[in-house]
Design a protein around this motif. Structure first.
Motif, PDB file in Angstrom:
ATOM      1  N   ASP A 127     -42.615  15.326  -5.521  1.00 20.82           N
ATOM      2  CA  ASP A 127     -41.827  15.979  -6.571  1.00 20.82           C
ATOM      3  C   ASP A 127     -40.333  15.728  -6.419  1.00 20.82           C
ATOM      4  O   ASP A 127     -39.592  15.726  -7.396  1.00 20.82           O
ATOM      5  CB  ASP A 127     -42.084  17.489  -6.590  1.00 20.82           C
ATOM      6  CG  ASP A 127     -43.381  17.846  -7.291  1.00 20.82           C
ATOM      7  OD1 ASP A 127     -43.925  17.001  -8.031  1.00 20.82           O
ATOM      8  OD2 ASP A 127     -43.855  18.982  -7.089  1.00 20.82           O
ATOM      9  N   SER A 132     -43.764  16.169 -11.076  1.00 20.88           N
ATOM     10  CA  SER A 132     -45.181  16.012 -11.400  1.00 20.88           C
ATOM     11  C   SER A 132     -45.668  17.142 -12.294  1.00 20.88           C
ATOM     12  O   SER A 132     -45.013  18.166 -12.446  1.00 20.88           O
ATOM     13  CB  SER A 132     -46.007  15.973 -10.111  1.00 20.88           C
ATOM     14  OG  SER A 132     -45.931  17.206  -9.441  1.00 20.88           O
ATOM     15  N   SER A 145     -47.696  12.003 -12.305  1.00 23.43           N
ATOM     16  CA  SER A 145     -46.272  11.754 -12.515  1.00 23.43           C
ATOM     17  C   SER A 145     -46.148  10.388 -13.162  1.00 23.43           C
ATOM     18  O   SER A 145     -47.075   9.570 -13.124  1.00 23.43           O
ATOM     19  CB  SER A 145     -45.509  11.796 -11.188  1.00 23.43           C
ATOM     20  OG  SER A 145     -46.017  10.824 -10.299  1.00 23.43           O
TER      21      SER A 145
END
Length: 185
Positions: A127, A132, A145
């Protein structure tokens, strides 16, 4: 998009994925030896102490035909490489007409022995590189993602974790591939 740029994006996504793994899940051959010898049999020679990768993750689980069928794109045989955390990365190059243009790579990374905490740590690290989105109904937990045109899907089912990354197919096709691979792990 040029072949170089498409390949660069996939390589960047692979680097993010590989670097977000956790500690190795390996055993030594001596750990796998039986601790006792059955009555009437001679003890076997000592096994070598070389490190052996965890069983359960191999590109043999994801042959090119399975990847091509799920993703809807022709790919060549995978090139297999180990990951630092004890899994395997399978890289497939697009084949057939148009193989020299646009996106050219599919990356499948598989690992066994992953805990929910390790998966959460991997997601947290990922992240930081690219936000994501949670994906419901795939394994025990999953997230996706996107980096440019490259779709990344990561999921855990039990102790098995799979990551698929490509610009050649959408998330639905990546999900279909994972659903075929999880039962094999």
């Amino acid at each position: 998009m040029s072949v170089f740029r498409g390949s660069l994006i996939v390589v960047a996504a692979l680097a993010v994925g590989v670097s977000t793994g956790c500690s190795p899940s390996t055993t030594t051959a001596s750990d796998a030896r039986p601790t006792s010898t059955p009555a009437g049999s001679a003890p076997s020679a000592a096994a070598p102490s070389a490190t052996v990768q965890a069983v359960g993750a191999s590109c043999e689980l994801a042959p090119a035909a399975v990847v091509a069928s799920a993703l809807g794109v022709q790919v060549g045989a995978p090139v297999q490489a180990p990951t630092p955390e004890g899994g395997v990365v399978c890289t497939y190059l697009k084949s057939g007409s148009g193989a020299a243009t646009g996106a050219t790579t599919v990356v499948v990374r598989m690992r066994v022995g992953v805990t929910a905490a390790e998966f959460a740590a991997t997601k947290s690290k990922s992240d930081k590189a690219m936000p994501s989105t949670g994906v419901a109904g795939l394994g025990d937990e999953a997230y996706s993602s996107t980096l440019g045109a490259v779709n990344n899907l990561t999921a855990r089912k039990g102790s098995a974790q799979i990551f698929v990354s490509t610009a050649l197919a959408g998330l639905d096709q990546e999900r279909a591939l994972m659903e075929q691979l999880f039962p094999k792990m």
